[in-house]
Design a protein around this motif. Structure first.
Motif, PDB file in Angstrom:
ATOM      1  N   GLN A  71      54.401  41.619  29.569  1.00 30.75           N
ATOM      2  CA  GLN A  71      54.285  41.911  28.145  1.00 30.75           C
ATOM      3  C   GLN A  71      54.545  43.392  27.947  1.00 30.75           C
ATOM      4  N   PHE A  72      55.345  43.709  26.962  1.00 29.58           N
ATOM      5  CA  PHE A  72      55.697  45.115  26.730  1.00 29.58           C
ATOM      6  C   PHE A  72      54.756  45.700  25.677  1.00 29.58           C
ATOM      7  N   GLY A  73      53.939  46.667  26.097  1.00 28.08           N
ATOM      8  CA  GLY A  73      53.071  47.398  25.177  1.00 28.08           C
ATOM      9  C   GLY A  73      53.275  48.863  25.463  1.00 28.08           C
ATOM     10  N   GLN A  74      52.299  49.465  26.099  1.00 24.55           N
ATOM     11  CA  GLN A  74      52.456  50.843  26.550  1.00 24.55           C
ATOM     12  C   GLN A  74      52.915  50.831  28.001  1.00 24.55           C
ATOM     13  N   GLY A  75      53.993  50.135  28.254  1.00 21.31           N
ATOM     14  CA  GLY A  75      54.500  49.982  29.609  1.00 21.31           C
ATOM     15  C   GLY A  75      54.531  48.499  29.961  1.00 21.31           C
ATOM     16  N   PHE A  76      54.738  48.161  31.223  1.00 17.59           N
ATOM     17  CA  PHE A  76      54.792  46.790  31.690  1.00 17.59           C
ATOM     18  C   PHE A  76      53.411  46.366  32.181  1.00 17.59           C
ATOM     19  N   VAL A  77      52.950  45.222  31.711  1.00 14.99           N
ATOM     20  CA  VAL A  77      51.664  44.666  32.121  1.00 14.99           C
ATOM     21  C   VAL A  77      51.950  43.326  32.796  1.00 14.99           C
ATOM     22  N   PHE A  78      51.634  43.214  34.076  1.00 13.88           N
ATOM     23  CA  PHE A  78      51.900  41.995  34.829  1.00 13.88           C
ATOM     24  C   PHE A  78      50.820  40.954  34.552  1.00 13.88           C
ATOM     25  N   HIS A  79      51.265  39.692  34.507  1.00 11.99           N
ATOM     26  CA  HIS A  79      50.336  38.596  34.270  1.00 11.99           C
ATOM     27  C   HIS A  79      49.476  38.398  35.511  1.00 11.99           C
ATOM     28  N   ASP A  80      48.161  38.458  35.369  1.00  6.84           N
ATOM     29  CA  ASP A  80      47.218  38.394  36.488  1.00  6.84           C
ATOM     30  C   ASP A  80      46.465  37.072  36.418  1.00  6.84           C
ATOM     31  N   ASN A  81      46.634  36.227  37.454  1.00  3.33           N
ATOM     32  CA  ASN A  81      45.974  34.927  37.479  1.00  3.33           C
ATOM     33  C   ASN A  81      44.673  34.937  38.270  1.00  3.33           C
ATOM     34  N   ARG A  82      44.232  36.065  38.725  1.00  5.79           N
ATOM     35  CA  ARG A  82      43.007  36.119  39.508  1.00  5.79           C
ATOM     36  C   ARG A  82      41.792  35.793  38.645  1.00  5.79           C
ATOM     37  N   LYS A  83      40.765  35.195  39.295  1.00  2.06           N
ATOM     38  CA  LYS A  83      39.553  34.878  38.570  1.00  2.06           C
ATOM     39  C   LYS A  83      38.773  36.162  38.297  1.00  2.06           C
ATOM     40  N   LYS A  84      38.314  36.297  37.054  1.00  2.00           N
ATOM     41  CA  LYS A  84      37.599  37.500  36.652  1.00  2.00           C
ATOM     42  C   LYS A  84      36.315  37.134  35.937  1.00  2.00           C
ATOM     43  N   CYS A  85      35.357  38.021  36.017  1.00  2.00           N
ATOM     44  CA  CYS A  85      34.098  37.842  35.315  1.00  2.00           C
ATOM     45  C   CYS A  85      34.364  37.849  33.814  1.00  2.00           C
ATOM     46  N   THR A  86      33.885  36.841  33.124  1.00  2.00           N
ATOM     47  CA  THR A  86      34.142  36.743  31.686  1.00  2.00           C
ATOM     48  C   THR A  86      33.477  37.878  30.907  1.00  2.00           C
ATOM     49  N   PRO A  87      32.227  38.278  31.177  1.00  2.00           N
ATOM     50  CA  PRO A  87      31.616  39.373  30.401  1.00  2.00           C
ATOM     51  C   PRO A  87      32.202  40.752  30.694  1.00  2.00           C
ATOM     52  N   CYS A  88      32.433  41.085  31.992  1.00  2.00           N
ATOM     53  CA  CYS A  88      32.822  42.452  32.318  1.00  2.00           C
ATOM     54  C   CYS A  88      34.247  42.591  32.839  1.00  2.00           C
ATOM     55  N   GLY A  89      34.906  41.519  33.224  1.00  2.00           N
ATOM     56  CA  GLY A  89      36.288  41.591  33.685  1.00  2.00           C
ATOM     57  C   GLY A  89      36.454  41.941  35.142  1.00  2.00           C
ATOM     58  N   ARG A  90      35.400  41.951  35.913  1.00  2.00           N
ATOM     59  CA  ARG A  90      35.488  42.279  37.341  1.00  2.00           C
ATOM     60  C   ARG A  90      36.240  41.169  38.084  1.00  2.00           C
ATOM     61  N   VAL A  91      37.141  41.553  38.997  1.00  2.00           N
ATOM     62  CA  VAL A  91      37.892  40.596  39.794  1.00  2.00           C
ATOM     63  C   VAL A  91      36.962  39.967  40.827  1.00  2.00           C
ATOM     64  N   LEU A  92      37.025  38.634  40.931  1.00  2.00           N
ATOM     65  CA  LEU A  92      36.120  37.891  41.808  1.00  2.00           C
ATOM     66  C   LEU A  92      36.847  37.444  43.068  1.00  2.00           C
ATOM     67  N   ASP A  93      36.113  37.379  44.154  1.00  2.00           N
ATOM     68  CA  ASP A  93      36.663  36.973  45.450  1.00  2.00           C
ATOM     69  C   ASP A  93      36.438  35.473  45.624  1.00  2.00           C
ATOM     70  N   LEU A  94      37.538  34.716  45.715  1.00  2.00           N
ATOM     71  CA  LEU A  94      37.419  33.266  45.825  1.00  2.00           C
ATOM     72  C   LEU A  94      36.707  32.841  47.096  1.00  2.00           C
ATOM     73  N   GLU A  95      36.846  33.615  48.160  1.00  2.00           N
ATOM     74  CA  GLU A  95      36.219  33.240  49.424  1.00  2.00           C
ATOM     75  C   GLU A  95      34.696  33.278  49.341  1.00  2.00           C
ATOM     76  N   LYS A  96      34.153  34.009  48.365  1.00  2.00           N
ATOM     77  CA  LYS A  96      32.705  34.099  48.219  1.00  2.00           C
ATOM     78  C   LYS A  96      32.168  33.123  47.181  1.00  2.00           C
ATOM     79  N   TYR A  97      33.040  32.226  46.709  1.00  2.00           N
ATOM     80  CA  TYR A  97      32.579  31.217  45.753  1.00  2.00           C
ATOM     81  C   TYR A  97      31.633  30.253  46.451  1.00  2.00           C
ATOM     82  N   GLY A  98      30.537  29.957  45.781  1.00  2.00           N
ATOM     83  CA  GLY A  98      29.587  28.996  46.326  1.00  2.00           C
ATOM     84  C   GLY A  98      28.562  29.580  47.255  1.00  2.00           C
TER      85      GLY A  98
END
Length: 604
Positions: A71-98
């Motif tokens: 998406q073109f805004g203030q530069g190029f922003v790549f689409h990120d499919n990683r799971k993130k915390c809904t309240p704070c946006g922190r990237v989550l590690d799938l290996e630590k799920y469960g």
């Protein structure tokens, strides 16, 4: 030139089909389908401009799907499919799920919360309500189960006794059933040759045809049609003289019990003991289990037996070209050969031509019923939301009927396997002996398909030809199964019962999705004989099963890599060429990188 893409074959010499191929490539949104077609087409591109053009077009489309969405805004922003915390946006590690402390998921696995944010919402971190499951989840939805149980229960609830009518499916139903028509053709053939009428003594699961001959003339005529004429013995000293017996015994009544089988159909366990089978079915017919007409025929047989009639047992094997094949379209004849019934190793009689041209009628054989049932099952499962990936079957169509990918969490079941049973009379729900072993059966067949052993040797070649479709399916699913425990826990198992219209009718087919019960060999009612005594396991250690007795070397799944012709190879030891038995790389002095034992480059 013919090019296959997404299961459909296109003739590139036809402009309309060539345009349809280009449109299918443009509309393809799944990258693995393009990669599969590209890997096959590479071997056809040499010396063919058309194949090279199509290959270039597919690669361009694959690159477009691989390119990140920006998406073109203030530069190029790549689409990120990683799971993130809904309240704070922190990237989550799938290996630590469960693990129960790093991050948590909502029941539908669409919202996530990290451990830091969860401290401020402790009242919403709850335990799954499913009995026996103690997993914690983020209760931000009305559901009271964790994401694993939610996903598993969603698919399991689809199975039940509900009958679904596939009104949108239009079938060109043949006129006759192959098994029934084979009996009719043979009965008509005998009537035309001998003028003998047959007796009805049972229905579907009984004796197919019964003839009663009275005297030598009728007996010899019937035997001559099925076995052929016999030459009378001659005197050794005077070959031109026929040996005439001094006393001639007039043959009386003989009862001929006939069982008709189409193509390679085999006798059931009860039918193998022919005499006991006949006696049991005659007794049931006399008791009225098959109707009044069969009871009348059984009484006629009983009267003949009371007059001292002898009996003979015949197995008629009818060869009917598979409906819709080239042999059928060319009008090959329908023939039959007589064998002794209940006597293994008996020789066949003369070939009888029951119908000069098979394409003068339409009939549904076992292949048509099986293929049509699987096609309807695939369409039905797609409507339920399953991502169908294909089948794992050998060249004769035996194996795992359907494999599908599931929407899953990192620890929930990832695949679903289906056994399809199709019939015309009723819903067929019974399983074969080996199929009753559920995941052990699926693991055994998929493992053999990957290793190309036993009945799955013909799936791959070392000449660069197009591999069997089952190769792609088996190779894809095997990355999710590293041990027998994974086959039990990382997959769901179902049966699909398909009821097709009766011959000559246009009723809509009906489908039922049923659960596939767990292995009987591990349950309260185990099988008398385990059909898979040593399930094939590919992996090192950690298995409760004994080492496979086959000569296939034990390899680690972690070292497997894609094979250029389809399949896998061990990149530390085994040969690069599919089908080569060399298992240890010995570098050649003159040609480095080539094995001196088999003259092939290994996958180092």
């Amino acid at each position: 030139m013919q090019i296959t893409f997404d299961g459909i074959t296109y003739e590139t010499d036809d402009t309309s089909q060539k345009n349809a191929l280009a449109l299918a490539i443009d509309q393809c949104t799944v990258k693995w389908k393009l990669e599969q077609a590209i890997s096959v087409l590479r071997f056809k591109a040499f010396g063919s401009d058309v194949a090279a053009t199509v290959l270039q077009y597919m690669e361009k489309r694959a690159q477009a799907l691989e390119a990140p969405q920006v998406q073109f805004g203030q530069g190029f922003v790549f689409h990120d499919n990683r799971k993130k915390c809904t309240p704070c946006g922190r990237v989550l590690d799938l290996e630590k799920y469960g693990t129960g402390h790093d991050w948590f998921s909502s029941s539908d696995f669409s919202q996530f919360i990290c451990g830091y944010c969860a401290n401020s919402q402790r009242d919403n971190i709850k335990t799954c309500s499913t009995p026996g499951c103690a997993r914690l989840f983020w209760a931000c939805t009305p559901y009271t189960v964790c994401a694993d149980c939610f996903s598993t229960q969603h698919y399991q609830k689809l199975a039940g006794s509900t009958v679904h009518t596939m009104t949108q499916v239009t079938l060109d139903v043949p006129q006759f059933h192959a098994g029934v028509q084979a009996e009719v053709l043979f009965r008509n053939f005998i009537k035309a040759q001998t003028n003998l009428d047959s007796l009805c003594v049972s229905s579907n699961n009984g004796i197919d045809i019964v003839f009663i001959t009275d005297g030598d003339t009728e007996y010899d005529t019937l035997r001559g049609c099925m076995v052929g004429t016999t030459t009378a013995p001659t005197n050794s000293r005077f070959p031109t003289r026929t040996r005439t017996p001094r006393f001639t015994v007039q043959r009386r009544e003989v009862i001929h019990y006939i069982e008709v089988k189409v193509n390679d159909a085999q006798c059931s366990k009860a039918q193998k003991n022919a005499q006991a089978f006949v006696e049991d079915r005659i007794k049931q017919a006399l008791q009225g289990h098959y109707g009044e007409k069969a009871a009348q025929g059984a009484r006629a047989v009983e009267k003949a037996m009371g007059r001292g009639a002898e009996f003979e047992l015949h197995l008629i094997r009818v060869s009917m070209p598979r409906f819709g094949t080239l042999e059928y379209n060319q009008g090959a004849p329908i023939t039959a050969v007589r064998y002794p019934w209940g006597e293994p190793g008996g020789t066949g009689g003369v070939q009888m031509t029951l119908l000069a041209q098979c394409n003068s009628i339409t009939y549904m054989d076992s292949s048509w019923i099986g293929d049509t049932g699987e096609a309807i099952a695939i369409q039905f499962l797609k409507q339920l939301g399953f991502d169908i990936r294909g089948a794992v079957q050998n060249n004769t169509g035996n194996g795992v009927d359907i494999a599908a990918k599931l929407q899953h969490t990192p620890t929930s079941p990832r695949w679903a396997f289906f056994e399809v049973k199709a019939s015309t009379a009723k819903f067929q729900t019974s399983l074969e002996h080996a199929e009753e072993e559920q995941w052990m059966f699926v693991m055994d067949r998929c493992s053999k398909a990957v290793l190309r052993i036993d009945n799955y040797k013909g799936l791959g070649t070392s000449t660069g030809l197009m591999p069997h479709d089952s190769v792609w399916t088996a190779n894809e699913l095997f990355w999710d199964f590293q041990s027998p425990e994974d086959w039990e826990k990382r997959a769901l198992y179902f049966r699909v019962a398909v009821r097709l219209p009766d011959p000559g009718k246009n009723d809509a087919p009906q489908v039922k999705l049923l659960a596939w019960d767990k292995p009987r060999s591990q349950g309260t009612n185990p099988l008398k004989t385990d059909p898979i005594p040593q399930p094939l396991f590919i992996g090192y250690g950690g298995s409760s099963f004994p080492t496979p007795s086959s000569s296939v070397a034990k390899v680690s799944m972690q070292t497997l890599a894609p094979h250029p012709f389809g399949g896998r190879y061990d990149n530390q030891h085994a040969c690069w060429v599919s089908g080569c038995g060399c298992s240890m790389f010995v570098d050649s002095f003159l040609t480095p990188g080539t094995c001196s034992a088999c003259a092939h480059p290994h996958g180092n």
